[in-house]
Write an enzyme that holds these catalytic residues in place. Structure first.
Site, short mmCIF file in Angstrom:
data_model
loop_
_atom_site.label_atom_id
_atom_site.label_comp_id
_atom_site.label_asym_id
_atom_site.label_seq_id
_atom_site.Cartn_x
_atom_site.Cartn_y
_atom_site.Cartn_z
N CYS A 36 11.25 -15.52 -11.05
CA CYS A 36 11.94 -16.79 -10.86
C CYS A 36 13.33 -16.54 -10.29
O CYS A 36 13.75 -15.40 -10.08
CB CYS A 36 12.03 -17.55 -12.19
SG CYS A 36 12.96 -16.64 -13.45
N CYS A 39 15.63 -14.25 -12.30
CA CYS A 39 15.46 -12.82 -12.04
C CYS A 39 16.21 -12.41 -10.78
O CYS A 39 16.84 -11.34 -10.73
CB CYS A 39 13.98 -12.48 -11.89
SG CYS A 39 12.97 -12.82 -13.36
N ASP A 439 -19.49 1.66 8.81
CA ASP A 439 -19.42 2.54 7.64
C ASP A 439 -20.11 1.79 6.49
O ASP A 439 -20.32 0.58 6.57
CB ASP A 439 -17.96 2.85 7.31
CG ASP A 439 -17.82 3.65 6.04
OD1 ASP A 439 -18.55 4.64 5.90
OD2 ASP A 439 -16.98 3.28 5.20
N ASP A 618 -13.35 1.73 6.76
CA ASP A 618 -12.23 1.50 5.84
C ASP A 618 -11.57 2.77 5.36
O ASP A 618 -10.44 2.74 4.88
CB ASP A 618 -12.71 0.71 4.61
CG ASP A 618 -13.52 1.57 3.66
OD1 ASP A 618 -14.39 2.32 4.14
OD2 ASP A 618 -13.28 1.50 2.44
N ASP A 622 -12.84 7.55 8.44
CA ASP A 622 -13.26 6.70 9.56
C ASP A 622 -12.18 6.61 10.64
O ASP A 622 -12.43 6.05 11.72
CB ASP A 622 -13.57 5.28 9.06
CG ASP A 622 -14.73 5.25 8.09
OD1 ASP A 622 -15.71 5.96 8.35
OD2 ASP A 622 -14.64 4.53 7.09
#
Length: 738
Positions: A36, A39, A439, A618, A622
């Site tokens: 908030c 903070c 993949d 990913d 790869d």
């Protein structure tokens, strides 16, 4: 609290910050626990009078500031934030991306100057646009000098990128698009200044300022397209490992990664990635190597076995290893070198484009010079005006706007479907794709294990078995534990103990339970694992876990096959798991246990056959494949190295956007062809008029602006398909017998 002193080391400090004016450094920090405005105010007080240019972004939980290393240590700033309970996470900085952001801000300033100057010059040049003979000579002279004053910052400051680019090109022994642009601006401005001083002759300040303004806008549109990728890649760069825990005598110290040497003993805490290649010092360790090798299941390494940099410690205890490969010696670095070698190979169409671009620019310069010489023999007073008209008319303003404008529009449509075009030039190749290489782990399947089925073997019901299992696995980092993380449990576990490679056990309500491998062999299918819950009396339940196929994978593959594309599956996983996924998705060609080099070889083989290949992956393994493919796409939660080399990022953690992306890219290419055709037709139409002296420079500039407006409006007509996303399908039914 954590030890932050390692960040005061010059090498590490410079890797997490970038240079700022007056000897300062700019740093980006992730901050947990900021919720908030209160903070934010607390952090501002903590750093008051110690940093400058503090910016706190609540939505991304980050703060950015500048500090003077000569007067304040970065470790002291991090310690203040940490002591206040905000848990800072220092993010690595990418100086190249930071420089791009600074350059875009500068370009906005240049555009502002160019727009203001161009508008003022055109207002001051009204006598040149009329045939009024009753304008007082003194007023006309004042207006000419005022134009010179107003046009100067536009030409020298706003137009500086074109002058710099032309000079760098000529110094390098070649010509670029900046050469005719800079020549046009310099001729128009220089001749106008000379004639203003002489007090006679036609001036072209309006032409020069209009040139700069329109071309700057076109260049900014192109840079904004690149900025989409820059912002994302900056976040990816922030996740790099920067420090390591090194054993020094009887204590453990935090040191910059660059200070590690072969032979050092390194500690890796649970949940942390291994920073270097090394041999394990200890009985056993559980590691997640999915991003490195494509292996979907946890790998157990035993004493003296090799651990790879980038693998994740998913065990409950910290592991120790002795470094055997650091820096460029690691397996991860070798993959990176393979990636760079693949990426350095320029495709043939790029070489042809560069060759013809140079020929086009030389032709423009030759035509302008020939027109000037020809008119010098006919009417020397009009020679300069004709040459300038030729340069203005043939200047690639419409062409420079046509491609980036259509690309930007297509990028916006792609983002709406869940695709980020990290490299917009790939959109030109995407409609030509005829082969797709997938993949498996993390791409066609979810990267994490999921609970597929529960088979009760004891007296307890399924709900009670799940409650006990979730309690035993609660808080553990193991992929099996994450499969039970979504199950709420109020059971309290005491005396919990994790046994490497065997499971976890603990006491609940005075009764001892165990979760681990089943005591007898169970057939659950090639893609599944099974975990047994039991107590002192025997088994209570079997939990079937699997790396579930993505809900949209079957529909996506079916759509690609229906479009006539050839689809293959290349995975580092085992033969049985790869075959099972391929059969479920209808992929006829699948290869298992593929190393990065083998994946790259298969890609090269297909490209030699004349195929245009889209690679989707990913993992770090790869990355070479993605770099060498004609078009590449990466998943959002995969390895940063793979994402950084991909042309497309699938933002929605879904492969469903691949088919719509091809349709949007095809539409964008259609708009680009229309724009380029119009630009060429316009040049072919106005060049003869300019060379014959029938087109004044201001008329050429006006026609150029209208031509540019037309291509921009046409580019914005790029639309997404009616059904932007491939409809999701229901998960496949698991029919394994337990």
């Amino acid at each position: 609290m954590a030890d932050w002193t390692a960040y005061d080391h010059a090498a590490l400090r410079d890797s997490v910050s970038v240079a700022a004016p007056r000897g300062r450094r700019e740093v980006l920090i992730g901050v947990d626990g900021v919720h908030c405005s209160a903070c934010i105010g607390r952090i501002e007080k903590l750093l008051a009078n110690r940093v400058t240019d503090l910016r706190i972004i609540l939505t991304s939980r980050t703060l950015q500031f500048r500090f003077d290393p000569a007067s304040v240590a970065l470790s002291s700033l991090l310690a203040r934030i940490d002591d206040a309970g905000f848990a800072p996470r220092v993010l690595a900085q990418d100086a190249g991306l930071h420089a791009d952001a600074v350059e875009r801000r500068r370009m906005l300033g240049r555009i502002g100057v160019a727009v203001i100057c161009a508008m003022q010059v055109m207002m001051l040049a009204w006598p040149d646009y009329t045939t009024a003979a009753d304008v007082d000579p003194g007023i006309r002279e004042l207006l000419r000098w005022t134009q010179a004053v107003v046009a100067t910052p536009c030409v020298l400051y706003a137009g500086w990128p074109f002058h710099r680019g032309a000079w760098q090109a000529l110094r390098g022994g070649h010509v670029s698009m900046d050469v005719p642009v800079a020549a046009s601006i310099a001729i128009a401005y220089g001749a106008s200044v000379w004639r203003t001083i002489a007090g006679a002759g036609e001036i072209y300040f309006d032409t020069a300022t209009m040139f700069v303004m329109l071309l700057l806008i076109g260049r900014f549109v192109e840079s904004r397209t690149r900025a989409l990728a820059g912002t994302h890649l900056r976040r990816l760069a922030g996740g790099r490992r920067l420090t390591a825990q090194r054993e020094s005598g009887k204590r453990i110290e935090t040191v910059p990664l660059g200070l590690l040497t072969v032979g050092d003993v390194v500690w890796v805490a649970p949940g942390e990635s291994v920073p270097v290649d090394g041999s394990l010092l200890g009985a056993a360790a559980e590691l997640d190597e999915a991003l490195l090798t494509g292996e979907s299941r946890v790998v157990v390494r035993h004493e003296a076995e090799r651990l790879l940099a980038g693998s994740l410690n998913v065990g409950q205890q910290a592991l120790r290893l002795r470094a055997t490969g650091v820096g460029v010696q690691t397996w991860l670095a070798q993959i990176t070198q393979l990636l760079h070698r693949a990426q350095a190979e320029r495709p043939r169409f790029q070489q042809l484009a560069d060759r013809y671009a140079g020929a086009f620019i030389l032709a423009v310069l030759v035509m302008a010079a020939a027109s000037a010489l020809l008119w010098w023999t006919i009417d020397p007073q009009r020679s300069l005006a004709v040459a300038l008209s030729v340069l203005v008319a043939s200047c690639p303003c419409a062409l420079s706007l046509a491609v980036p404008a259509a690309t930007a529009a297509a990028s916006a449509r792609l983002a709406a479907t869940g695709v980020l075009a990290a490299r917009p030039e790939a959109l030109a190749r995407l409609p030509q794709v005829d082969t797709v290489l997938f993949d498996k782990t993390g791409t066609l399947t979810h990267p994490e294990l999921r609970l597929v089925r529960v088979h009760v073997t004891g007296t307890m019901d399924e709900h009670e078995c799940l409650r006990l299992a979730a309690a035993l696995e609660q808080g553990l980092l193991h992929p099996i534990a994450r499969a039970f993380a979504h199950i709420a449990s109020d059971a309290s576990v005491t005396d919990r103990r994790q046994v490497t490679g065997q499971g976890v056990e603990g006491t609940i309500d005075g009764r001892r339970y165990r979760m681990g491998a089943p005591r007898s062999a169970v057939d659950v299918g090639a893609t599944n694992s099974v975990v047994e819950l039991g107590d002192e009396t025997g088994p209570l339940a079997l939990f079937v876990l699997g790396a579930a196929i993505r809900e949209d994978a079957a529909a996506t593959v079916a759509g690609l096959l229906a479009s006539g594309l050839h689809v293959e599956l290349l995975s580092g996983d085992g033969e049985d798991a790869v075959r099972a996924v391929a059969q479920r998705l209808g992929i006829a060609h699948a290869r298992a246990r593929q190393t990065p080099d083998e994946k790259l070889q298969r890609l090269r083989e297909l490209q030699r056959q004349g195929r245009v290949v889209l690679a989707v992956g990913d993992g770090i393994n790869d990355a070479p494949l993605l770099a060498a493919a004609d078009v590449s796409a990466a998943m959002p939660h995969g390895a940063a190295l793979a994402q950084a080399r991909a042309d497309l990022l699938l933002l929605g953690d879904s492969v469903a956007a691949l088919a719509p992306a091809r349709r949007i890219a095809a539409q964008a290419q259609h708009r680009i062809r229309e724009n380029v055709s119009w630009a060429i037709a316009y040049n072919l139409g106005v060049l003869p008029l300019a060379m014959c002296g029938w087109l004044a420079p201001w008329m050429a500039a006006l026609g150029m602006s209208l031509s540019s407006l037309l291509v921009v409006v046409n580019a914005l007509r790029v639309r997404g398909p009616a059904q932007a996303r491939v409809p999701a399908v229901q998960p496949a039914q698991w029919s394994e017998a337990v």
